[in-house]
Design an enzyme around this catalytic site. Sequence first.
Site, PDB file in Angstrom:
ATOM      1  N   ASP A  25       3.754  -5.226   3.420  1.00  0.00           N
ATOM      2  CA  ASP A  25       4.546  -4.905   2.343  1.00  0.00           C
ATOM      3  C   ASP A  25       5.636  -5.228   2.704  1.00  0.00           C
ATOM      4  O   ASP A  25       6.513  -5.998   3.662  1.00  0.00           O
ATOM      5  CB  ASP A  25       4.896  -3.433   2.076  1.00  0.00           C
ATOM      6  CG  ASP A  25       5.664  -3.483   0.323  1.00  0.00           C
ATOM      7  OD1 ASP A  25       5.752  -2.431  -0.944  1.00  0.00           O
ATOM      8  OD2 ASP A  25       5.928  -4.101  -0.258  1.00  0.00           O
TER       9      ASP A  25
HETATM   10  C1  GLC Z   1       7.696  -4.235  -3.307  1.00  0.00           C
HETATM   11  C2  GLC Z   1       6.523  -3.224  -3.426  1.00  0.00           C
HETATM   12  C3  GLC Z   1       5.434  -3.982  -3.334  1.00  0.00           C
HETATM   13  C4  GLC Z   1       5.013  -4.786  -3.717  1.00  0.00           C
HETATM   14  C5  GLC Z   1       6.244  -5.855  -3.394  1.00  0.00           C
HETATM   15  C6  GLC Z   1       6.194  -7.487  -3.140  1.00  0.00           C
HETATM   16  O1  GLC Z   1       8.342  -3.930  -2.610  1.00  0.00           O
HETATM   17  O2  GLC Z   1       6.357  -1.988  -2.220  1.00  0.00           O
HETATM   18  O3  GLC Z   1       3.932  -2.771  -4.257  1.00  0.00           O
HETATM   19  O4  GLC Z   1       3.821  -5.635  -4.667  1.00  0.00           O
HETATM   20  O5  GLC Z   1       7.192  -5.706  -2.388  1.00  0.00           O
HETATM   21  O6  GLC Z   1       7.219  -7.144  -4.942  1.00  0.00           O
END
Ligand code: GLC
Length: 696
Positions: free
Chosen positions: A265
């Site tokens: 993430d």
């Molecule tokens: C965010 C989310 C994830 C998302 C990623 C990119 O913090 O937790 O679901 O796809 O970052 O935006």
Amino acid sequence: MQKILIMKLISYQFFFLVTFQYLELIMKEDNSSLPFRNSSLRLEERVEDLLNRLTLEEKFKISSGRLMWFTKKIKRLGIDSFAMFDGPHGVRPDYKGERPCTYFPSAICRAATWNPQLSEEFGIAIAEEVRELGAHMILAPGINIQRTPMCGRTFEYQTEDPYLNKILAVSVVKGVQSQRIAACVKHFVCNNQETNRFTYSAEVGERALQEIYLPAFKATVKEAEAWSFMSCYNKVNGVYGSEHINLIRQTLMSKWGFRGFVVSDWNATVYASTEGCVNAGLSLEMPIANVYKVKKMLKAFEEGKFNIDDLNDNVRRLLRVMFLVGCFDSQDSLPKGSRNTPKHQALARKIAQEGIVLLKNENELLPLNITRIKKIAILGPNAKLKTSVGGGSSTNFPPYEITALQGIKERCKDKIEIIDSSIDPDISILFVGLNHEENMDAEDTDKTSFKLPSDQIQLIKDTVKQNTNTIVVLISGSPISMEGWIDEIPVLIEAWYAGMEGGRAIADVLFGDVNPSGKLPITFPKKLSDSPAHKSDKTYPGDENVLYNEGIFVGYRHFEYNNIKPLFPFGYGLSYTTFTYDKLQMNNTRVSDDEIIRVSFELENTGNREGAEVVQLYIHDVESSLPRPPKELKGFKKIFLKPKQKETIIFELNSEDLAFFNEELNDWVVENGTFKILIGSSSEDIRLEIEFKYIN
Ligand code: GLC
């Protein structure tokens, strides 16, 4: 003088730029004839050829991102960026909305359809939009279990039940990847709250992991061959998701046979270590290198903290998916993309129509008869609410969004007068609920209140006092308390965040153009303290540890086991018609291990409107050595019937459907004894049941 200096600087800059690009051009190898470019070779041959051509530094380089949504290029070999975009209900290529995309209903609304076909069509459609944008992966579906109704991202996730979760997740992944676009299943695992999301440790038992939190993730690998997983921010039993060697290398890869790649993430690695992530199997750190900075990786490698085989496996996985999505094939050999099409918009409307849940309909006030109504009051803060923008990374920028008010005005045209005061209308329709502001339905914060805002509660009371014919429509993404007003209103609809066509879908249901068929994918508790996660501060929100003390008793499992009556049960939803269940039969009331359990029954639409019923099959282990829930969903079907039409419905189960996870044996077991099969219209509304003996 100064002007001359500036002119000189510009010319030098231009000279260096041209030189650099020329050098790049001559340095770039002509790799058009290399094996990895040969699409007639087997996938693994192409992957190995390319992997073996990468230098150590290039392997480090390709392991982290750039500019939020892209991997770094390896120009020497003609490797372009692998591009990925959010989100779970629509593609968002940027935060400016310059390239608008279809805004589909939120995941919880799509789940409320209980229609795997629609989830697969959604997967296909969102992949077509990713392809049209020239990208390769969608950062979806989000399939974390809804452990608490206070989670800010409840709207982004599907359900509290592992079986419904896996059926829908598999459908989405199959749809996405049918377009040679990678799905990225997230967030692996136990990302069930936003409070302390970057640091909390989900302290969860193995049985709850196996029976509740892992099944949908596992199914996307075993049944849909998911090409990517996203590791979670949080820790699971003390280890950060991005460096969780047991979850990633041992479970996901070795046990489940996952052949895709794991991406962190965004900035989830900031508390992890380089070697921890490499050894665990993290292929890609997004959005930029923290622990995967080249010099950090080189240092850890030279110190022997990870070996070349693990690094190669991580890079191989990323390359494999790059080949699978066609990064090295001619564009005309790939499925075509499409974006913002009437077809996608119609699908958004259909998902919304089938996801809307009718919760109350006293005196059959609905559907509204447009010929008998002169004046409708449209009231409430959510009548004009747009829900596409906001809520965090799942935000969308559609070309338009039809609000509830717009949808109703469009449907009524000049036939019915629309007013905005509750003075003597025939019908008052009150739109209340939540929104994507902080501490409501939004990423990075959990809800701070389980109730509607007090002004909305007062508005409901006032409106229904002025007009008993008041319809309340919730536009929200998670359960809320309805204490103090639910008994005063005759009609209640949960419309969720229903996407860019939501307003039209709401009007379709209100005026009976569509017979509502949605069923709750999550229990609506009467009060928060009834919810299994809310037994103490330790169980929610916790501190550095969140104690999953409820174990497997999540959602309706908990309510039924503890005889707590919810406000609205899991699987509940009304229709404008009625259905009867009859003639339950079973192939064998003594079943052994390798036998298929087959039950059938007759479903009839006994009303005068066509409609769809979600028939649900639950099992109950009557004599288990460990505590088991009174019901566990093990089958469902959405059946569309015309008035007076009957259909024989058949369910088939096997012994796996009867099993529970025994932590001492560290394995699934089915114990001899009596089981029940319960079939009904919701987890509470059981219409048929039958017992059988399992004898191994
Ligand atoms: C965010 C989310 C994830 C998302 C990623 C990119 O913090 O937790 O679901 O796809 O970052 O935006």
